[in-house]
Design an enzyme around this catalytic site. Structure first.
Site, PDB file in Angstrom:
ATOM      1  CG  ASN A  78       9.553 111.800  75.111  1.00  0.00           C
ATOM      2  OD1 ASN A  78       8.752 112.405  74.407  1.00  0.00           O
ATOM      3  ND2 ASN A  78      10.161 110.697  74.703  1.00  0.00           N
ATOM      4  CG  PHE A  79       4.878 116.353  76.636  1.00  0.00           C
ATOM      5  CD1 PHE A  79       5.623 116.237  77.794  1.00  0.00           C
ATOM      6  CD2 PHE A  79       4.251 117.574  76.385  1.00  0.00           C
ATOM      7  CE1 PHE A  79       5.754 117.311  78.695  1.00  0.00           C
ATOM      8  CE2 PHE A  79       4.365 118.641  77.276  1.00  0.00           C
ATOM      9  CZ  PHE A  79       5.118 118.512  78.433  1.00  0.00           C
ATOM     10  CE  LYS A  80       8.254 107.760  75.944  1.00  0.00           C
ATOM     11  NZ  LYS A  80       8.563 106.385  76.183  1.00  0.00           N
TER      12      LYS A  80
ATOM     13  CG  HIS B  67      12.859 108.094  72.223  1.00  0.00           C
ATOM     14  ND1 HIS B  67      12.047 106.984  72.297  1.00  0.00           N
ATOM     15  CD2 HIS B  67      12.927 108.595  73.478  1.00  0.00           C
ATOM     16  CE1 HIS B  67      11.641 106.827  73.549  1.00  0.00           C
ATOM     17  NE2 HIS B  67      12.167 107.791  74.293  1.00  0.00           N
TER      18      HIS B  67
ATOM     19  CB  ILE C  58      10.822 102.528  77.685  1.00  0.00           C
ATOM     20  CG1 ILE C  58      12.256 103.036  77.511  1.00  0.00           C
ATOM     21  CG2 ILE C  58       9.813 103.581  77.244  1.00  0.00           C
ATOM     22  CD1 ILE C  58      12.625 103.422  76.085  1.00  0.00           C
TER      23      ILE C  58
ATOM     24  CD  GLU D 271      14.989 106.972  77.377  1.00  0.00           C
ATOM     25  OE1 GLU D 271      14.464 107.702  78.204  1.00  0.00           O
ATOM     26  OE2 GLU D 271      14.475 106.713  76.268  1.00  0.00           O
TER      27      GLU D 271
ATOM     28  N   GLY E 256      11.574 104.209  83.228  1.00  0.00           N
ATOM     29  CA  GLY E 256      10.982 103.856  84.516  1.00  0.00           C
ATOM     30  C   GLY E 256      11.216 104.849  85.633  1.00  0.00           C
TER      31      GLY E 256
ATOM     32  CB  ALA F  22       7.833 109.587  78.994  1.00  0.00           C
ATOM     33  CB  SER F  23       4.768 106.678  81.461  1.00  0.00           C
ATOM     34  OG  SER F  23       5.854 105.974  82.018  1.00  0.00           O
TER      35      SER F  23
HETATM   36  O1  G3P Z   1      12.021 109.334  76.614  1.00  0.00           O
HETATM   37  C1  G3P Z   1      11.736 108.886  77.892  1.00  0.00           C
HETATM   38  C2  G3P Z   1      11.282 107.514  77.904  1.00  0.00           C
HETATM   39  O2  G3P Z   1      11.466 106.703  76.833  1.00  0.00           O
HETATM   40  C3  G3P Z   1      11.193 106.843  79.215  1.00  0.00           C
HETATM   41  O3  G3P Z   1       9.847 106.577  79.344  1.00  0.00           O
HETATM   42  O4  G3P Z   1       7.771 106.237  80.527  1.00  0.00           O
HETATM   43  O5  G3P Z   1       9.795 104.933  81.161  1.00  0.00           O
HETATM   44  O6  G3P Z   1       9.681 107.367  81.698  1.00  0.00           O
HETATM   45  P1  G3P Z   1       9.257 106.264  80.783  1.00  0.00           P
END
Ligand code: G3P
Length: 222
Positions: free
Chosen positions: A9-11, A93, A146, A141, A181, A202-203
């Protein structure tokens, strides 16, 4: 171990916007081909066409509304993102929450266009409710994890296990992803050991100094 589905997810990260989105999508395509897995990308809506027309990778919208053609200014119509090249969509989301009726309308609108739906949930009861709507996937999630870099598979394995069990009971056609995470190979294999068929992340990739090597690490233990 079955081949997982990974969705990045590139947010609204600047590192995943515009031409940068194309670059990360190309890294996803290459790493997926080398590892024999599926890696989809969820860029911002305005980048769907840019990415899908330049990179052979499954592209997901970050959101669609359950609206039909007509007077719906500012809404996101499933057939529009599908024509832009999206094969599926995230829905609900944590950063784009909907009420239950709207989730159902979005799922139906996307499925009517032949798109895969990934309904995001925050705990076991919402996973159960989402499964009853018959999406292709639910992605559990916990919001508090997150973006922390602390993997859900380690910090809250029970929410993944419990979601898998709830979905089996309510609608075994639905598959479970998990996220929050996740960034390393061991996080992905731990998520799959808990019964999920893949991850949403994502991150750990988009904000990595070198997204390509972060992706290589992610698939390194398969
Ligand atoms: O959609 C994926 C997300 O919400 C998780 O984010 O940065 O914890 O991988 P992250």
């Amino acid at each position: 171990m079955d081949s997982p589905l990974i969705v990045v997810n590139f947010k609204t990260y600047s590192q995943g916007t515009g031409e940068a989105a194309v670059k990360i999508a190309a890294a996803c395509r290459d790493v997926a081909a080398d590892a024999g897995v599926t890696i989809g990308v969820a860029p911002q809506l305005c980048d769907i066409y840019r990415v899908s027309s330049q990179v052979d990778v499954p592209v997901y919208a970050q959101h669609v509304d359950g609206v039909s053609p007509g007077s719906n200014t500012g809404h996101v119509m499933a057939s529009c993102v599908q024509q832009a090249g999206a094969v599926g969509s995230l829905i609900n989301h944590s950063e784009r929450r909907l009420n239950l009726a709207d989730i159902e309308a979005s799922v139906r609108a996307a499925q009517a266009e032949g798109m895969n739906t990934i309904v995001c949930t925050n705990n076991i009861p919402t996973t159960a409710a989402a499964a009853a709507l018959n999406p292709e996937y639910v992605a559990v999630e916990p919001p508090e994890l997150i973006g922390t870099g602390v993997p859900v598979s380690q910090a809250d394995p029970d929410v993944v296990r419990g979601s898998v069990e709830a979905v089996k009971r309510i609608n075994p056609d639905v598959q479970v992803l998990c996220g929050a995470g996740i960034s390393r190979g061991e996080d992905l294999t731990a998520a799959m050991d808990l019964g999920s068929v893949g991850v949403l992340l994502a991150s750990g990739i988009v904000k990595a100094e070198d997204p390509r090597s972060a992706l290589e690490d992610l698939v390194s233990q398969l």
